[in-house]
Structure formats: C-alpha cells, structure tokens
Design a protein around this motif. Structure first.
Motif, PDB file in Angstrom:
ATOM      1  N   SER A  96       0.827  -1.220   0.000  1.00 42.79           N
ATOM      2  CA  SER A  96       0.000   0.000   0.000  1.00 42.79           C
ATOM      3  C   SER A  96       0.852   1.257   0.000  1.00 42.79           C
ATOM      4  N   ALA A  97       1.981   1.237   0.699  1.00 45.74           N
ATOM      5  CA  ALA A  97       2.868   2.411   0.734  1.00 45.74           C
ATOM      6  C   ALA A  97       3.444   2.696  -0.648  1.00 45.74           C
ATOM      7  N   ILE A  98       3.764   1.645  -1.387  1.00 49.42           N
ATOM      8  CA  ILE A  98       4.303   1.821  -2.737  1.00 49.42           C
ATOM      9  C   ILE A  98       3.210   2.322  -3.678  1.00 49.42           C
ATOM     10  N   LYS A  99       2.010   1.767  -3.554  1.00 48.80           N
ATOM     11  CA  LYS A  99       0.908   2.185  -4.425  1.00 48.80           C
ATOM     12  C   LYS A  99       0.590   3.668  -4.258  1.00 48.80           C
ATOM     13  N   LYS A 100       0.763   4.197  -3.041  1.00 52.73           N
ATOM     14  CA  LYS A 100       0.468   5.610  -2.790  1.00 52.73           C
ATOM     15  C   LYS A 100       1.365   6.540  -3.601  1.00 52.73           C
ATOM     16  N   ILE A 101       2.557   6.091  -3.907  1.00 51.30           N
ATOM     17  CA  ILE A 101       3.490   6.929  -4.681  1.00 51.30           C
ATOM     18  C   ILE A 101       2.925   7.203  -6.071  1.00 51.30           C
ATOM     19  N   PHE A 102       2.105   6.302  -6.571  1.00 49.36           N
ATOM     20  CA  PHE A 102       1.537   6.468  -7.911  1.00 49.36           C
ATOM     21  C   PHE A 102       0.197   7.207  -7.900  1.00 49.36           C
ATOM     22  N   ASP A 103      -0.292   7.558  -6.714  1.00 48.77           N
ATOM     23  CA  ASP A 103      -1.549   8.306  -6.624  1.00 48.77           C
ATOM     24  C   ASP A 103      -1.441   9.618  -7.396  1.00 48.77           C
ATOM     25  N   GLY A 104      -2.471   9.920  -8.153  1.00 47.41           N
ATOM     26  CA  GLY A 104      -2.497  11.182  -8.890  1.00 47.41           C
ATOM     27  C   GLY A 104      -1.882  11.108 -10.274  1.00 47.41           C
ATOM     28  N   LEU A 105      -1.187  10.011 -10.571  1.00 50.24           N
ATOM     29  CA  LEU A 105      -0.608   9.849 -11.909  1.00 50.24           C
ATOM     30  C   LEU A 105      -1.633   9.191 -12.824  1.00 50.24           C
ATOM     31  N   GLU A 106      -1.612   9.538 -14.101  1.00 47.35           N
ATOM     32  CA  GLU A 106      -2.571   8.982 -15.056  1.00 47.35           C
ATOM     33  C   GLU A 106      -2.119   7.591 -15.495  1.00 47.35           C
ATOM     34  N   GLY A 107      -2.896   6.618 -15.122  1.00 44.80           N
ATOM     35  CA  GLY A 107      -2.569   5.242 -15.450  1.00 44.80           C
ATOM     36  C   GLY A 107      -3.189   4.319 -14.425  1.00 44.80           C
ATOM     37  N   ARG A 108      -2.716   3.084 -14.386  1.00 46.92           N
ATOM     38  CA  ARG A 108      -3.247   2.112 -13.436  1.00 46.92           C
ATOM     39  C   ARG A 108      -2.109   1.339 -12.785  1.00 46.92           C
ATOM     40  N   VAL A 109      -2.417   0.749 -11.646  1.00 50.78           N
ATOM     41  CA  VAL A 109      -1.433  -0.013 -10.891  1.00 50.78           C
ATOM     42  C   VAL A 109      -1.806  -1.494 -10.920  1.00 50.78           C
ATOM     43  N   ILE A 110      -0.826  -2.333 -11.201  1.00 51.24           N
ATOM     44  CA  ILE A 110      -0.984  -3.784 -11.148  1.00 51.24           C
ATOM     45  C   ILE A 110      -0.056  -4.312 -10.054  1.00 51.24           C
TER      46      ILE A 110
END
Length: 283
Positions: free
Chosen positions: A255-269
């Motif tokens: 979850s801590a790593i996923k937060k770094i991508f918050d606000g960026l256009e795209g998706r997380v796998i």
C-alpha cells in the motif's frame, strides 16, 4: 493432441540494449496458449487482445513446425494474456515462449528448454519486436526467478530463485510514449556497472542504477524512482523500454508503494514474484 502452455511475465533489473547484457526477474502475470492440430493448412490465431503481434506468433510456430507439416495440417492457437502489451513487461517473450512450448509438445517433444527459448528469441528478432532477441526476458519468463544473461552470446550466467514474501507493484501509464532508445547507449558504462552488480547477486542495487539511468532517457521521472525507494521498495526501475515502472517490495508494504503512484494517469498492477518454470499439459 491439444495442449495448453503457461508462461509468465517479467520485469527488468538491467536493460540490455546498451551493452547486450541484461538481467530480469519473473512475475506472476500469465500467458496461456492452447494449441491443436486440426484438418486444413496453415496457422489460425484467436485472441481477444488485438494488439498481439500475429507476425511474432506465426514466426515462432515456423521456428518449431516444419513448413511441410504446415502444408498438411492446420495449427489452431488460442491466446489468453494477463500481460499488458507494449509496456516493457515482457509480453512478447512470454507469448513467443508459450507458443514455442505448445508447438514443441505436439510436434517435437524432445526439444530442450534452451531450444524452445531460442526459437522464441529468433522469432522475436525476425519479427522485429526485439532489438537483441531479449534472451534475458525470455529466461525469466520461462524459468522464473532472477536471470542474468549475455544476450549477444545467448548465455545465462545466473539463475536464482527470488526470496518469498515479495511482490511487484507496477505502474502502467496511460501515455505510452517512450524516449529515444538509441540514447541508452550513451550510458553504456552505467548499464555495465548495473550488470556487474546483478552478476554479483546485488539485484536491488542493479535495478536502482538501471532505473535512474533509464528514467533519465525514456521520458520517466528519476525522482519517482527515488520516492519509491524512500517508501520502502528494494529496487525500482522503468521495466524494459517502458513506459511501465516496477517496484519490488515486501507484500506488507504494498500500500505504501501504491500511494506513490496516486495522482498519476494510469493504473497499478500488483503481481507476485514468480519462481515457477513454464509448463505445458494435454487438455
């Protein structure tokens, strides 16, 4: 005979374009290829993913199956892939390896793993989906775990299982734009140092060096790599030629790593790390 082959994806530890020496790590995203010989002639390909390279698939089949056989029977292939295509997550290597493995099971069951992998590598070059043939990618897709290779010599220097309890958090940007791949060679010395770290089993150090170097050239933000490390990633990098970015971390830090991508256009796998070898079975 009707068979189904399963091969997994991978992420980059060291990009091989600059020096033709690479390193990769297997992840759990799957490609499944069902193959059967039916009346007719030629090759038929069926997939819901219209972005798959039919040329790569056909070239791979032809590396395994003699032309005279294709003139007397039809090979039907059904592909199902979890790996996003065109983002640096080794979809081409996984697909070519799975197709080669399925066809070998039917027509040449005595082929070795290395022969099957090299068939996919040669097909990748002839199809122009890869510059180097991506031997490093193919090894991690096929064998799982860490693989450190010399792509020019088609030699695998290291194969090592990855530790348990890890996952790959992968950001897939909406924008698929990449930088100029030829400029990677400007940092050949940096990639050589990253590869030396990898061959010494310093995988996270190698991945981070690679990440900072590739992000500088391939239209990604090097600060993003730094932020991922600050958030607890062991290693982080642009995967392949991008634009996907992969971070390896403990499962309980996902979850801590996923937060770094918050606000960026795209998706997380989020994918498990894979240590399983490719497999094929009759269906």
């Amino acid at each position: 005979m009707k068979v189904c082959a399963t091969v997994h994806g991978a992420v980059s530890i060291v990009n091989a374009i600059a020096t033709r020496k690479g390193a990769t790590l297997g992840i759990g995203l799957e490609v499944n290829v069902t193959a059967e010989s039916i009346p007719g002639r030629g090759i038929s390909i069926h997939s819901e993913n219209k972005s798959l390279s039919s040329r790569l698939i056909k070239n791979t089949v032809e590396m395994i199956v003699p032309r005279r056989t294709l003139e007397s029977c039809k090979i039907r292939l059904v592909l199902d892939s979890e790996i996003p295509t065109g983002y640096g997550l080794k979809s081409s290597s996984a697909i070519s390896s799975a197709v080669a493995l399925a066809c070998a099971k039917i027509f040449h069951p005595k082929l070795t793993d290395r022969q099957i992998i090299l068939a996919g590598v040669r097909a990748s070059i002839s199809s122009k989906v890869s510059i180097t043939g991506a031997y490093d990618d193919a090894c991690s897709c096929y064998y799982g775990g860490f693989n450190v290779t010399d792509n020019a010599e088609k030699k695998r220097h290291i194969h090592e299982r990855a530790p348990s309890g890890l996952c790959a958090v992968i950001f897939v940007p909406r924008n698929r734009k990449r930088g100029n791949l030829k400029k990677l060679k400007n940092l050949s010395a940096v990639f050589e140092n990253a590869w030396k770290s990898a061959i010494s089993s310093k995988y996270w150090e190698a991945m981070t060096i690679n990440g900072l170097a590739t992000a500088t050239i391939l239209n990604s933000d090097p600060m993003l790599v730094a932020k991922l490390l600050e958030a607890g990633a062991y290693g982080a990098s642009v995967s392949g030629n991008g634009p996907a970015i992969a971070a390896i971390t403990k499962k309980n830090n996902e979850s801590a790593i996923k937060k770094i991508f918050d606000g960026l256009e795209g998706r997380v796998i989020v994918s498990r790390i894979n240590n399983k070898e490719a497999s094929v079975r009759e269906v």
